[in-house]
Motif scaffolding. Structure first.
Motif, PDB file in Angstrom:
ATOM      1  N   LEU A 292      32.843   4.930  -8.611  1.00 62.28           N
ATOM      2  CA  LEU A 292      32.274   3.708  -9.621  1.00 62.28           C
ATOM      3  C   LEU A 292      33.174   3.662 -10.752  1.00 62.28           C
ATOM      4  CD1 LEU A 292      28.535   3.601 -10.010  1.00 62.28           C
ATOM      5  CD2 LEU A 292      29.573   1.605  -9.284  1.00 62.28           C
ATOM      6  N   THR A 293      33.750   3.562 -11.280  1.00 66.03           N
ATOM      7  CA  THR A 293      34.772   3.928 -12.917  1.00 66.03           C
ATOM      8  C   THR A 293      33.994   2.742 -14.083  1.00 66.03           C
ATOM      9  OG1 THR A 293      36.402   4.959 -11.676  1.00 66.03           O
ATOM     10  CG2 THR A 293      36.242   4.371 -13.549  1.00 66.03           C
TER      11      THR A 293
ATOM     12  N   ASN B 269      34.168  -2.850 -18.875  1.00 61.87           N
ATOM     13  CA  ASN B 269      34.554  -3.121 -17.750  1.00 61.87           C
ATOM     14  C   ASN B 269      33.861  -1.724 -16.458  1.00 61.87           C
ATOM     15  OD1 ASN B 269      37.250  -4.826 -17.278  1.00 61.87           O
ATOM     16  ND2 ASN B 269      37.640  -3.888 -19.237  1.00 61.87           N
ATOM     17  N   LEU B 270      33.883  -2.994 -15.057  1.00 59.99           N
ATOM     18  CA  LEU B 270      33.606  -1.895 -13.845  1.00 59.99           C
ATOM     19  C   LEU B 270      34.503  -2.604 -12.959  1.00 59.99           C
ATOM     20  CD1 LEU B 270      31.153  -0.427 -13.322  1.00 59.99           C
ATOM     21  CD2 LEU B 270      30.262  -2.328 -12.907  1.00 59.99           C
ATOM     22  N   GLU B 271      34.896  -1.596 -12.145  1.00 64.13           N
ATOM     23  CA  GLU B 271      35.935  -1.039 -11.320  1.00 64.13           C
ATOM     24  C   GLU B 271      34.900   0.197 -10.072  1.00 64.13           C
ATOM     25  OE1 GLU B 271      39.507  -1.327 -10.644  1.00 64.13           O
ATOM     26  OE2 GLU B 271      38.981  -2.866 -13.017  1.00 64.13           O
TER      27      GLU B 271
ATOM     28  N   HIS C 120      37.133  -3.666  -2.854  1.00 57.56           N
ATOM     29  CA  HIS C 120      37.621  -2.992  -4.276  1.00 57.56           C
ATOM     30  C   HIS C 120      36.886  -4.714  -4.909  1.00 57.56           C
ATOM     31  CE1 HIS C 120      39.895  -2.667  -8.280  1.00 57.56           C
ATOM     32  NE2 HIS C 120      39.983  -1.450  -7.764  1.00 57.56           N
ATOM     33  N   PHE C 121      36.135  -4.349  -6.620  1.00 62.55           N
ATOM     34  CA  PHE C 121      35.631  -4.734  -6.810  1.00 62.55           C
ATOM     35  C   PHE C 121      36.441  -4.794  -8.652  1.00 62.55           C
ATOM     36  CE2 PHE C 121      32.949  -4.420  -3.304  1.00 62.55           C
ATOM     37  CZ  PHE C 121      32.218  -6.164  -3.185  1.00 62.55           C
ATOM     38  N   ALA C 122      36.988  -5.988  -9.386  1.00 61.87           N
ATOM     39  CA  ALA C 122      36.630  -5.856 -10.906  1.00 61.87           C
ATOM     40  C   ALA C 122      35.755  -6.753 -11.384  1.00 61.87           C
ATOM     41  CB  ALA C 122      38.355  -6.200 -10.925  1.00 61.87           C
TER      42      ALA C 122
ATOM     43  N   CYS D   2      31.502   9.212  -9.802  1.00 63.86           N
ATOM     44  CA  CYS D   2      30.825   7.916 -10.570  1.00 63.86           C
ATOM     45  C   CYS D   2      32.348   8.803 -11.678  1.00 63.86           C
ATOM     46  CB  CYS D   2      29.359   7.777 -10.728  1.00 63.86           C
ATOM     47  SG  CYS D   2      28.887   7.147 -12.179  1.00 63.86           S
ATOM     48  N   LYS D   3      32.602   7.866 -12.431  1.00 65.75           N
ATOM     49  CA  LYS D   3      33.343   7.726 -13.937  1.00 65.75           C
ATOM     50  C   LYS D   3      32.714   7.525 -14.936  1.00 65.75           C
ATOM     51  CE  LYS D   3      37.442   7.856 -10.901  1.00 65.75           C
ATOM     52  NZ  LYS D   3      38.395   8.622 -10.628  1.00 65.75           N
TER      53      LYS D   3
END
Ligand SMILES: [Zn+2]
Length: 666
Positions: free
Chosen positions: A243-244, A254-256, A328-330, A367-368
């Protein structure tokens, strides 16, 4: 391959998921004919079409169901003992349906004016020479009425069926125009249940996105081609998530997300996740979570459909059972909600990133988080990095054991830390420094953990974050985390907090016990929630006994018994989460009395019966043998039988699966 699937491949370049979902919602009707005195049977449901017109429902030129307009009635029979009490409670207290108990079970009945059946069905009478009135506008009205159902996205199950399990007997029947709008569903795709529920709109002031939404009130939900006792295998496991999160003070977050998924029993190309689409904040403003794109490991953009808090992704080719795949989800949106405009937000145990049901959440986590100063972030697991980077505070953490309920929390916080060999307890007070209270809480956590470790095993995480929530009266325990309301930080400072702090030690010990009962041993579904709540509750009572003596412990036991007696008829423990009724306080009380109190009282009885040695051996063995696995009540019983050389099957039949309470253990 099903005919329907062949038709779908007639699309140039293959159909997009959104096309198919739209096609389901815009199904057309064939020629209507008159019909009378005809019965349709599906599972435990019998529908009688008294008089009216019927037409085939068509998708891509294929018949996929029927639509009926006229007068009809239905009868549903549940002979399932586990749900006997909750079915009676819900039908009587929350629906306008009729209920009659007969020798073969509980008969629920009602009538309707329109029916839409999706799925295979017994051949109905052949085409008639007599035409019938056109049903198009009735069908449109029916579809609109049922489109608000937020408890299941019918089109998503349809897509899953045609691509991954075309031969499965999935069916959905909607009955409209009677006293209640009723949905019957047989779902062999994922939940493996047969369900009957009524639809109900939201009461009072509702946010825009829920204006036409209707939720389901459970009438019946019984296992389909499985039994209650066995663990329900999920279609796939989420085994790792990266998770970013970037959280500026203003504007969208924003979540990657990079997920590793493991398809279980079969090859599959359609993956369903829970993911908020809209939420409401305190001012009833709608907050959105938007999926920008979904990509596979090769970077190819995949087709997806996101609605009603569900996300469906098409991998375009089946992923092979037993082989991991990466997605990969944006994601972006204004989903960081500050309650009452306070200086914190929480991505909590609800689906803020794409997650499967509980039985599929089995993830290690990296997680970041970057959150704009002065906020600081908290995430469970081992801290890899925490530092200031320009205007942002950066945090990187890692969990190397499989968990559910991943959370991130951030706000204006002040931190006190206590470390002991192999463990850091970090207590964060909200809004201002509360050094004394925070250090006290950190030391209390360490002493509770010291008390638990000899009989529950080593504390499961290297760090524990205890985070103050600016509200009163609850605690919650995600992995390596405790959210605890402010009375824990302000003992006896005012009248309100003194009321809530009565049970502060107990609540604190209960929440810490969840790191064992909830994370080391997991629940695979809400039917098994007592494995987390009752076991945490009982463990906390042993700490209270150690801290305050026998009388304090006995008062807890008496409380469990008294509350259990008021709720014992309402439901069995595994069905308590389904309780419904117009009186929401009664419903909440009954659910708590069963999932927390009755279960804890059963553990008390077992403790009395087994004595300290065997009972603590039972808890320790359970934690050891099933560490980082899903628990079931079935393995609780086998373990008890094994340790005691007695048979506890009947005790659990009566007290756990049944809605009775015997006052002594066998
Ligand atoms: Zn709890």
């Amino acid at each position: 391959m099903s005919l329907l699937l062949v038709c779908l491949f007639a699309f140039q370049d293959g159909p997009k998921l959104t096309d198919i979902v739209q096609a389901y919602d815009q199904a057309t009707l064939g020629r209507a004919v008159p019909i009378f005195s005809t019965q349709i049977k599906k599972g435990h449901l019998k529908v009688t079409l008294d008089q009216g017109s019927i037409a085939p429902v068509q998708l891509f030129g294929q018949d996929v169901g029927v639509f009926f307009k006229g007068t009809g009635s239905f009868e549903y029979v549940s002979s399932d003992r586990v749900e006997a009490a909750v079915l009676r409670n819900n039908v009587d207290k929350a629906t306008g349906l009729a209920l009659e108990s007969k020798d073969d079970g509980r008969h629920v009945s009602g009538d309707f004016r329109s029916l839409f059946l999706y799925g295979s069905f017994e051949p109905l009478p052949g085409p008639s020479d007599f035409g019938a009135p056109d049903l198009v506008s009735s069908f449109e009205k029916h579809r609109t009425d049922f489109a608000g159902d937020v408890s299941s996205v019918a089109a998503h199950r349809f897509v899953k069926q045609i691509f991954d399990m075309p031969a499965s007997p999935y069916s959905r029947i909607e009955l409209g125009g009677g006293k209640e709008d009723v949905v019957h569903m047989i779902d062999p795709l994922e939940s493996h249940t047969e369900q009957l529920y009524v639809l109900r709109g939201f009461m009072g002031q509702v946010p825009g996105h829920l204006k036409n939404a209707r939720y389901g009130i459970s009438v019946s939900e019984v296992p389909w081609e499985r039994n209650w006792q066995d663990f329900l295998n999920p279609p796939f496991l989420l085994t790792h998530v990266d998770l970013t999160l970037n959280a500026p003070k203003k504007g969208d977050a924003n979540l990657e997300v990079v997920e590793t998924l493991l398809p279980m029993d079969r090859n599959q190309r359609i993956f369903r996740f829970n993911l908020f689409s809209e939420q409401s904040d305190d001012s009833f403003k709608t907050r959105t979570t938007r999926v920008k794109h979904v990509r596979n490991a090769a970077g190819k953009e995949l087709s997806f459909h996101h609605a009603k808090d569900q996300l469906l992704v098409d991998l375009e080719e089946p992923a092979v059972a037993g082989q991991e795949v990466k997605l990969h989800f944006a994601i972006e949106g204004d989903f960081l909600i500050r309650p009452n405009n306070d200086n914190f937000w929480q991505l909590g145990v609800a689906p803020w990133f794409p997650i499967p049901e509980l039985n599929g959440q089995y993830m290690t986590v990296h997680c970041k988080v970057s959150v704009e100063d002065p906020f600081i972030a908290f995430a469970p697991g081992k801290t890899l990095r925490r530092e200031k980077m320009g205007d942002f505070n950066y945090l990187e953490t890692q969990i190397d054991k499989p968990v559910q309920f991943m959370v991130i929390h951030a706000g204006k916080y002040y931190v006190e830390e206590v470390t002991r060999e192999g463990l850091t307890v970090r207590v964060a007070s909200y809004g201002m420094k509360k050094k004394r209270a925070a250090s006290q809480l950190a030391r209390l956590a360490v002493s509770i953990i010291d008390f638990y470790e000899p009989w529950l095993g080593p504390f499961p995480f290297p760090e524990l974050n205890v985070l103050e929530i600016n509200a009163y009266g609850y605690g919650q325990a995600p992995p390596g985390t405790m959210f605890i309301t402010k009375e824990a930080f302000e003992p006896l400072s005012d009248a309100v907090s003194s009321v809530f702090s009565q049970g502060a030690n107990h609540r604190y010990a209960h929440e810490i016990a969840h790191q064992y009962w909830g994370h080391v041993i997991k629940m695979g579904g809400y039917e098994e929630q007592w494995l987390t709540e009752s076991f945490a509750e009982y463990s906390s009572s042993l700490f209270i006994k150690y801290l305050k003596g026998d009388d304090a412990y006995r008062r807890m036991v008496q409380g469990w018994l008294a509350r259990t007696m008021t709720a014992v008829d309402a439901a069995s423990i595994p069905t308590a989460n389904r309780l419904s009724g117009k009186d929401s306080i009664e419903r909440f009380r009954n659910r708590t009395a069963l999932v927390y109190d009755k279960g804890a009282y059963l553990l008390y009885q077992l403790h009395q019966e087994l004595g300290d040695d065997d009972f603590l051996t039972f808890l320790r063995s359970y934690q050891g043998l099933f560490a980082w696995k899903y628990g079931t009540t079935k393995d609780v019983v086998s373990l008890l039988n094994h340790i005691t050389k007695k048979d506890y099957t009947a005790f659990f039949e009566t007290n756990y699966w049944g809605s009775s309470l015997t006052m002594t253990a066998p």
